[in-house]
Design an enzyme around this catalytic site. Structure first.
Site, PDB file in Angstrom:
ATOM      1  N   ILE A   7     -26.843 -12.635  13.765  1.00 57.50           N
ATOM      2  CA  ILE A   7     -26.216 -11.949  14.890  1.00 57.50           C
ATOM      3  C   ILE A   7     -24.987 -12.729  15.323  1.00 57.50           C
ATOM      4  O   ILE A   7     -25.104 -13.869  15.805  1.00 57.50           O
ATOM      5  CB  ILE A   7     -27.179 -11.827  16.091  1.00 57.50           C
ATOM      6  N   LYS A  38     -23.639 -26.145  22.733  1.00 61.28           N
ATOM      7  CA  LYS A  38     -23.919 -25.806  24.134  1.00 61.28           C
ATOM      8  C   LYS A  38     -25.271 -25.103  24.318  1.00 61.28           C
ATOM      9  O   LYS A  38     -25.738 -24.956  25.449  1.00 61.28           O
ATOM     10  CB  LYS A  38     -22.822 -24.892  24.694  1.00 61.28           C
ATOM     11  N   ASP A  50     -16.406 -18.901  14.209  1.00 62.75           N
ATOM     12  CA  ASP A  50     -15.276 -18.267  14.889  1.00 62.75           C
ATOM     13  C   ASP A  50     -14.863 -17.097  14.008  1.00 62.75           C
ATOM     14  O   ASP A  50     -14.317 -17.300  12.921  1.00 62.75           O
ATOM     15  CB  ASP A  50     -14.118 -19.253  15.064  1.00 62.75           C
ATOM     16  N   ASN A  77     -21.934  -8.383  16.505  1.00 61.11           N
ATOM     17  CA  ASN A  77     -21.985  -8.219  17.953  1.00 61.11           C
ATOM     18  C   ASN A  77     -20.846  -8.928  18.679  1.00 61.11           C
ATOM     19  O   ASN A  77     -20.461  -8.529  19.771  1.00 61.11           O
ATOM     20  CB  ASN A  77     -23.333  -8.755  18.466  1.00 61.11           C
ATOM     21  N   TYR A 142      -8.877  -2.190  24.153  1.00 56.88           N
ATOM     22  CA  TYR A 142     -10.320  -2.293  23.867  1.00 56.88           C
ATOM     23  C   TYR A 142     -10.831  -1.008  23.220  1.00 56.88           C
ATOM     24  O   TYR A 142     -11.554  -1.051  22.213  1.00 56.88           O
ATOM     25  CB  TYR A 142     -11.077  -2.578  25.160  1.00 56.88           C
ATOM     26  N   LYS A 146     -12.410  -0.921  19.335  1.00 52.90           N
ATOM     27  CA  LYS A 146     -13.783  -0.463  19.102  1.00 52.90           C
ATOM     28  C   LYS A 146     -13.802   0.883  18.373  1.00 52.90           C
ATOM     29  O   LYS A 146     -14.677   1.144  17.541  1.00 52.90           O
ATOM     30  CB  LYS A 146     -14.532  -0.357  20.436  1.00 52.90           C
ATOM     31  N   THR A 177     -24.137  -7.802  31.499  1.00 51.97           N
ATOM     32  CA  THR A 177     -23.887  -9.009  30.721  1.00 51.97           C
ATOM     33  C   THR A 177     -22.757  -9.791  31.377  1.00 51.97           C
ATOM     34  O   THR A 177     -22.240  -9.418  32.419  1.00 51.97           O
ATOM     35  CB  THR A 177     -23.479  -8.664  29.270  1.00 51.97           C
TER      36      THR A 177
END
Length: 267
Positions: A7, A38, A50, A77, A142, A146, A177
């Site tokens: 993912i 992290k 990346d 994702n 955006y 998409k 989110t």
């Protein structure tokens, strides 16, 4: 044997919810982040990636294949938001958005295809957006990135069928989110011709994310798709009105639909 799932962007938000849900279902899940150090408390491993850098994509896939020998499911994702008047968004930011939201997934797909073709099976799920079905004011870049991923999914899908590889996409609506925090916002300038309309849209977008649905809903859709022998081409997941907006766009004359959007965005 348990399937291996990769993912991208699996360290937070929708990706994290998917990873945790699928791990609990017994799958071998690997997420990715540009800064995996992290996320030491993640219940599934986080690999360094990346998606805007071909060398990073290649290293991530090679690392995972050295651990598992196969990648059964790729979930593209990783993505970034972007808002602003098209006249004022820096061209570099537009290109960066496409690098992450469109070219990044293509790079990941092409990197896993040789191993999937060798095993004569595989599933690739691209996470797009309901926004990709329409050109939205102050979200045009955006929507375009998409929407492009939606269309490229259709083309890939036909090319890959002879090899036993399935591809589909999930277009989410608004989910709760942290995407708003990571979104690029073109500065709201005092002397801008769009100050009033763009400012109102920013408030509207943040409210929608704050009131969004539980990302676990998407995780369950992914799980259901994985159990499906012949996945559909497109899945839309979100509030009824968000999904219905796609139907309206198909049914209504263009200028009627435009009027509805402008009214919604108070333009």
């Amino acid at each position: 044997m348990s399937k291996t799932i990769l993912i991208t962007g699996g360290s937070s938000g929708i990706g994290k919810s998917m990873g945790e849900f699928l791990t609990q279902k017994g799958f071998k899940v690997y997420g990715t982040s540009r800064f995996p150090e992290k996320y030491t408390n993640s219940i599934f491993p986080i690999l360094k990636l990346d998606v805007t850098k071909p060398d990073s994509i290649r290293a991530c896939v090679e690392t995972l294949l050295s651990k598992t020998k196969a990648i059964d499911v790729l979930i593209n994702n990783a993505g970034v938001g972007i808002t602003g008047p098209l006249e004022e968004i820096p061209m570099a930011e537009m290109k960066n958005n496409f690098e992450t939201n469109f070219f990044g997934p293509i790079g990941m797909i092409n990197a896993v295809l040789p191993s999937m073709r060798a095993q004569k099976s595989g599933l690739i799920i691209n996470i797009t957006s309901i926004a990709g079905y329409m050109g939205l004011p102050f979200r045009g870049v955006y929507s375009a990135s998409k929407g492009a991923l939606e269309l490229i999914t259709e083309a890939y899908r036909m090319e890959l069928k002879p090899f036993g590889i399935n591809m589909t996409n999930i277009a989410p609506g608004d989910f709760s989110t942290n995407i708003a925090a990571g979104r690029y916002h073109a500065p709201l300038k005092d002397n801008s011709a769009y100050q009033k309309t763009y400012g109102a849209t920013l408030e509207l977008l943040d409210d929608h994310v704050d009131d969004g649905e539980d990302p676990q809903i998407l995780a369950k859709v992914v799980y259901r798709i994985m159990q499906t022998k012949h996945p559909k081409i497109h899945y839309k997941v979100g509030a009824f009105l968000q999904k219905f907006s796609i139907v309206l766009k198909r049914l209504l004359p263009d200028h009627w639909y435009e009027r509805i959007l402008m009214s919604f965005y108070k333009l």
